[in-house]
Motif scaffolding. Structure first.
Motif, mmCIF file in Angstrom:
data_model
loop_
_atom_site.group_PDB
_atom_site.id
_atom_site.type_symbol
_atom_site.label_atom_id
_atom_site.label_comp_id
_atom_site.label_asym_id
_atom_site.label_seq_id
_atom_site.Cartn_x
_atom_site.Cartn_y
_atom_site.Cartn_z
ATOM 1 N N PHE A 54 0.840 -1.201 0.000
ATOM 2 C CA PHE A 54 0.000 0.000 0.000
ATOM 3 C C PHE A 54 0.867 1.239 0.000
ATOM 4 O O PHE A 54 2.038 1.194 0.364
ATOM 5 C CB PHE A 54 -0.990 -0.005 1.176
ATOM 6 C CG PHE A 54 -0.365 0.061 2.542
ATOM 7 C CD1 PHE A 54 -0.302 1.257 3.242
ATOM 8 C CD2 PHE A 54 0.140 -1.074 3.156
ATOM 9 C CE1 PHE A 54 0.255 1.327 4.517
ATOM 10 C CE2 PHE A 54 0.695 -1.022 4.429
ATOM 11 C CZ PHE A 54 0.759 0.179 5.105
ATOM 12 N N TRP A 55 0.270 2.317 -0.446
ATOM 13 C CA TRP A 55 0.961 3.587 -0.568
ATOM 14 C C TRP A 55 0.383 4.616 0.396
ATOM 15 O O TRP A 55 -0.796 4.587 0.729
ATOM 16 C CB TRP A 55 0.804 4.145 -1.971
ATOM 17 C CG TRP A 55 1.471 3.367 -3.052
ATOM 18 C CD1 TRP A 55 2.451 2.419 -2.915
ATOM 19 C CD2 TRP A 55 1.224 3.471 -4.444
ATOM 20 N NE1 TRP A 55 2.814 1.933 -4.138
ATOM 21 C CE2 TRP A 55 2.073 2.562 -5.099
ATOM 22 C CE3 TRP A 55 0.367 4.245 -5.200
ATOM 23 C CZ2 TRP A 55 2.097 2.416 -6.472
ATOM 24 C CZ3 TRP A 55 0.380 4.101 -6.578
ATOM 25 C CH2 TRP A 55 1.242 3.198 -7.202
ATOM 26 N N VAL A 56 1.245 5.559 0.785
ATOM 27 C CA VAL A 56 0.840 6.752 1.529
ATOM 28 C C VAL A 56 1.294 7.936 0.682
ATOM 29 O O VAL A 56 2.471 8.038 0.334
ATOM 30 C CB VAL A 56 1.488 6.807 2.932
ATOM 31 C CG1 VAL A 56 1.059 8.061 3.675
ATOM 32 C CG2 VAL A 56 1.158 5.555 3.736
ATOM 33 N N ILE A 57 0.348 8.807 0.322
ATOM 34 C CA ILE A 57 0.652 9.956 -0.527
ATOM 35 C C ILE A 57 0.157 11.224 0.164
ATOM 36 O O ILE A 57 -1.005 11.313 0.544
ATOM 37 C CB ILE A 57 -0.030 9.822 -1.908
ATOM 38 C CG1 ILE A 57 0.453 8.559 -2.618
ATOM 39 C CG2 ILE A 57 0.232 11.069 -2.753
ATOM 40 C CD1 ILE A 57 -0.293 8.245 -3.897
ATOM 41 N N THR A 58 1.072 12.175 0.340
ATOM 42 C CA THR A 58 0.711 13.480 0.880
ATOM 43 C C THR A 58 0.798 14.495 -0.249
ATOM 44 O O THR A 58 1.822 14.570 -0.943
ATOM 45 C CB THR A 58 1.648 13.880 2.037
ATOM 46 O OG1 THR A 58 1.516 12.922 3.086
ATOM 47 C CG2 THR A 58 1.301 15.258 2.573
ATOM 48 N N GLU A 59 -0.257 15.255 -0.423
ATOM 49 C CA GLU A 59 -0.311 16.252 -1.495
ATOM 50 C C GLU A 59 0.700 17.366 -1.251
ATOM 51 O O GLU A 59 1.123 17.614 -0.125
ATOM 52 C CB GLU A 59 -1.719 16.822 -1.614
ATOM 53 C CG GLU A 59 -2.765 15.798 -2.001
ATOM 54 C CD GLU A 59 -2.471 15.094 -3.322
ATOM 55 O OE1 GLU A 59 -1.954 15.743 -4.254
ATOM 56 O OE2 GLU A 59 -2.748 13.886 -3.408
ATOM 57 N N ALA A 60 1.056 18.045 -2.320
ATOM 58 C CA ALA A 60 2.088 19.082 -2.280
ATOM 59 C C ALA A 60 1.782 20.183 -1.267
ATOM 60 O O ALA A 60 2.691 20.685 -0.601
ATOM 61 C CB ALA A 60 2.280 19.682 -3.666
ATOM 62 N N ASP A 61 0.513 20.542 -1.137
ATOM 63 C CA ASP A 61 0.163 21.615 -0.197
ATOM 64 C C ASP A 61 -0.022 21.101 1.230
ATOM 65 O O ASP A 61 -0.381 21.856 2.121
ATOM 66 C CB ASP A 61 -1.077 22.369 -0.668
ATOM 67 C CG ASP A 61 -2.337 21.508 -0.685
ATOM 68 O OD1 ASP A 61 -2.281 20.315 -0.295
ATOM 69 O OD2 ASP A 61 -3.383 22.029 -1.090
ATOM 70 N N ARG A 62 0.210 19.808 1.429
ATOM 71 C CA ARG A 62 0.136 19.120 2.738
ATOM 72 C C ARG A 62 -1.275 19.122 3.326
ATOM 73 O O ARG A 62 -1.475 18.872 4.496
ATOM 74 C CB ARG A 62 1.110 19.711 3.752
ATOM 75 C CG ARG A 62 2.566 19.795 3.289
ATOM 76 C CD ARG A 62 3.147 18.438 2.949
ATOM 77 N NE ARG A 62 4.565 18.524 2.647
ATOM 78 C CZ ARG A 62 5.077 18.442 1.427
ATOM 79 N NH1 ARG A 62 4.281 18.275 0.389
ATOM 80 N NH2 ARG A 62 6.374 18.514 1.234
ATOM 81 N N SER A 63 -2.267 19.370 2.494
ATOM 82 C CA SER A 63 -3.648 19.433 2.981
ATOM 83 C C SER A 63 -4.280 18.063 3.163
ATOM 84 O O SER A 63 -5.208 17.922 3.965
ATOM 85 C CB SER A 63 -4.512 20.255 2.015
ATOM 86 O OG SER A 63 -4.582 19.615 0.746
ATOM 87 N N VAL A 64 -3.784 17.060 2.436
ATOM 88 C CA VAL A 64 -4.402 15.740 2.464
ATOM 89 C C VAL A 64 -3.320 14.672 2.371
ATOM 90 O O VAL A 64 -2.379 14.794 1.583
ATOM 91 C CB VAL A 64 -5.382 15.557 1.277
ATOM 92 C CG1 VAL A 64 -5.953 14.153 1.246
ATOM 93 C CG2 VAL A 64 -6.485 16.577 1.329
#
Length: 73
Positions: A54-64
């Protein structure tokens, strides 16, 4: 994400926050380090005890931050 135990998800989130990116390529690790300095998406990849990747992805703006199976991407 029912395929991954909640405790393993929490552990993966701790690793992700700490900069332990898990099982990703050297290129993706370098991209994560650059993203920490200049903004950008963060990607970690882990394998649950049962073998589920599984993956964990944090968006560039760190919002999600999203957890997903590779086939869900």
């Amino acid at each position: 994400m029912e395929a991954v135990d909640e405790r393993e998800i929490l552990l993966a989130l701790r690793w992700h926050v700490a900069g332990n990116w898990g099982d990703i390529s050297e290129e993706d690790k370098a991209a994560n380090e650059e993203a920490l300095k200049n903004g950008g998406r963060l990607l970690s990849a882990y394998r649950a005890h049962e073998g589920v990747r599984f993956w964990v992805i944090t968006e560039a703006d760190r919002s999600v931050t999203t957890l997903l199976l590779p086939e869900e991407y």
